[in-house]
Write a protein that holds these residues in place. Structure first.
Motif, short mmCIF file in Angstrom:
data_model
loop_
_atom_site.label_atom_id
_atom_site.label_comp_id
_atom_site.label_asym_id
_atom_site.label_seq_id
_atom_site.Cartn_x
_atom_site.Cartn_y
_atom_site.Cartn_z
N HIS A 141 29.33 -24.53 39.58
CA HIS A 141 29.84 -23.28 39.00
C HIS A 141 28.67 -22.36 38.65
O HIS A 141 28.72 -21.14 38.91
CB HIS A 141 30.69 -23.60 37.77
CG HIS A 141 31.32 -22.40 37.15
ND1 HIS A 141 32.36 -21.71 37.74
CD2 HIS A 141 31.05 -21.75 36.00
CE1 HIS A 141 32.70 -20.70 36.98
NE2 HIS A 141 31.91 -20.68 35.91
N LYS A 142 27.62 -22.92 38.09
CA LYS A 142 26.42 -22.14 37.73
C LYS A 142 25.78 -21.54 38.98
O LYS A 142 25.40 -20.37 38.99
CB LYS A 142 25.45 -23.06 36.99
CG LYS A 142 24.24 -22.39 36.45
CD LYS A 142 23.42 -23.41 35.65
CE LYS A 142 22.13 -22.82 35.18
NZ LYS A 142 21.33 -23.78 34.43
N VAL A 143 25.66 -22.33 40.03
CA VAL A 143 25.08 -21.85 41.29
C VAL A 143 25.92 -20.71 41.86
O VAL A 143 25.37 -19.67 42.26
CB VAL A 143 24.96 -23.00 42.33
CG1 VAL A 143 24.61 -22.46 43.71
CG2 VAL A 143 23.92 -24.02 41.87
N PHE A 144 27.22 -20.87 41.89
CA PHE A 144 28.09 -19.83 42.43
C PHE A 144 27.97 -18.54 41.61
O PHE A 144 27.96 -17.44 42.17
CB PHE A 144 29.55 -20.30 42.49
CG PHE A 144 29.76 -21.53 43.34
CD1 PHE A 144 29.00 -21.76 44.49
CD2 PHE A 144 30.70 -22.48 42.98
CE1 PHE A 144 29.18 -22.90 45.27
CE2 PHE A 144 30.89 -23.62 43.76
CZ PHE A 144 30.14 -23.83 44.90
N ASN A 145 27.85 -18.68 40.29
CA ASN A 145 27.67 -17.50 39.45
C ASN A 145 26.32 -16.83 39.68
O ASN A 145 26.22 -15.60 39.58
CB ASN A 145 27.87 -17.84 37.98
CG ASN A 145 29.34 -17.91 37.62
OD1 ASN A 145 30.18 -17.30 38.28
ND2 ASN A 145 29.66 -18.65 36.59
N HIS A 146 25.29 -17.60 39.98
CA HIS A 146 23.99 -17.00 40.31
C HIS A 146 24.16 -16.06 41.50
O HIS A 146 23.58 -14.97 41.53
CB HIS A 146 22.94 -18.06 40.66
CG HIS A 146 22.42 -18.85 39.51
ND1 HIS A 146 22.27 -18.34 38.24
CD2 HIS A 146 21.97 -20.13 39.45
CE1 HIS A 146 21.77 -19.26 37.45
NE2 HIS A 146 21.58 -20.36 38.16
N CYS A 147 24.95 -16.47 42.48
CA CYS A 147 25.18 -15.64 43.67
C CYS A 147 26.01 -14.41 43.33
O CYS A 147 25.66 -13.30 43.74
CB CYS A 147 25.86 -16.45 44.76
SG CYS A 147 24.81 -17.78 45.38
N ARG A 148 27.08 -14.60 42.59
CA ARG A 148 27.94 -13.47 42.21
C ARG A 148 27.20 -12.45 41.35
O ARG A 148 27.43 -11.25 41.46
CB ARG A 148 29.15 -13.98 41.42
CG ARG A 148 30.17 -14.72 42.23
CD ARG A 148 31.36 -15.12 41.34
NE ARG A 148 32.23 -16.02 42.03
CZ ARG A 148 32.27 -17.35 41.85
NH1 ARG A 148 31.49 -17.93 40.97
NH2 ARG A 148 33.11 -18.09 42.55
N ASN A 149 26.34 -12.94 40.47
CA ASN A 149 25.66 -12.07 39.50
C ASN A 149 24.31 -11.57 39.96
O ASN A 149 23.68 -10.76 39.28
CB ASN A 149 25.51 -12.80 38.17
CG ASN A 149 26.84 -13.19 37.57
OD1 ASN A 149 27.83 -12.48 37.75
ND2 ASN A 149 26.89 -14.31 36.87
#
Length: 174
Positions: free
Chosen positions: A14-22
């Motif tokens: 989830h943290k990795v995916f948020n790094h991409c989104r953000n």
């Protein structure tokens, strides 16, 4: 049978995916340098590149492409990073993806090409850019519709008019 992940692994993902989104490129770069796969997918098939591209994160998109992110990976909804960037109207991301080999005419099963998205959402500037990149306006989606037909169905008058104007010239050259 799907692999069940523990809570810590799910939280990390989830943290990795948020790094991409953000657009948290610095944090993501550290993970990629440590071996994180650039083509990691969410549970709905969104690649890291799709997440970054769709959310307009130019530098994160560039970072993922540099680390081997595949611009041709379509998600479970048959959308590609290029189509996602076109849908969002993000010129910089579209250009970056094209420069890094995103297939301009990719038509995932059950999906639409980036040109079809540009036509449907009346993004004439991106429509022109995709045509310049070699997009074929005669391709048909799984329902047999061309970009022109999709533009007409969506009431995208400017895109439809432009596609009608280029259609005879493209056919005459063919």
């Amino acid at each position: 049978m799907p692999t069940m992940l523990d809570d810590d692994t799910l939280a990390f993902a989830h943290k990795v995916f948020n790094h991409c989104r953000n657009g948290d490129s610095a944090e993501l770069a550290t993970l990629l340098d440590a071996g994180l796969p650039a083509n990691l997918l969410t549970s709905t098939g969104d690649s890291l590149l799709m997440l970054a591209s769709y959310h307009g994160r130019v530098e994160t998109t560039r970072l993922l492409l540099k680390h081997g992110g595949d611009p041709s990976l379509a998600n479970d909804r048959a959308q590609t990073p290029l189509a996602g960037a076109v849908f969002k109207g993000d010129h910089a991301v579209v250009e970056l993806l094209l420069e890094h080999g995103a297939p301009v005419d990719q038509l995932p099963p059950g999906g639409k090409t980036a040109l079809m998205f540009a036509a449907m959402f009346n993004r004439t500037d991106l429509l022109l850019r995709l045509l310049e990149a070699g997009a074929d306006p005669q391709l048909r989606d799984s329902e047999g519709k061309t970009a022109l037909q999709l533009a007409q169905a969506m009431g995208a008058a400017d895109a439809a008019a432009y596609l009608r104007s280029v259609e005879p010239r493209r056919s005459a050259r063919g």
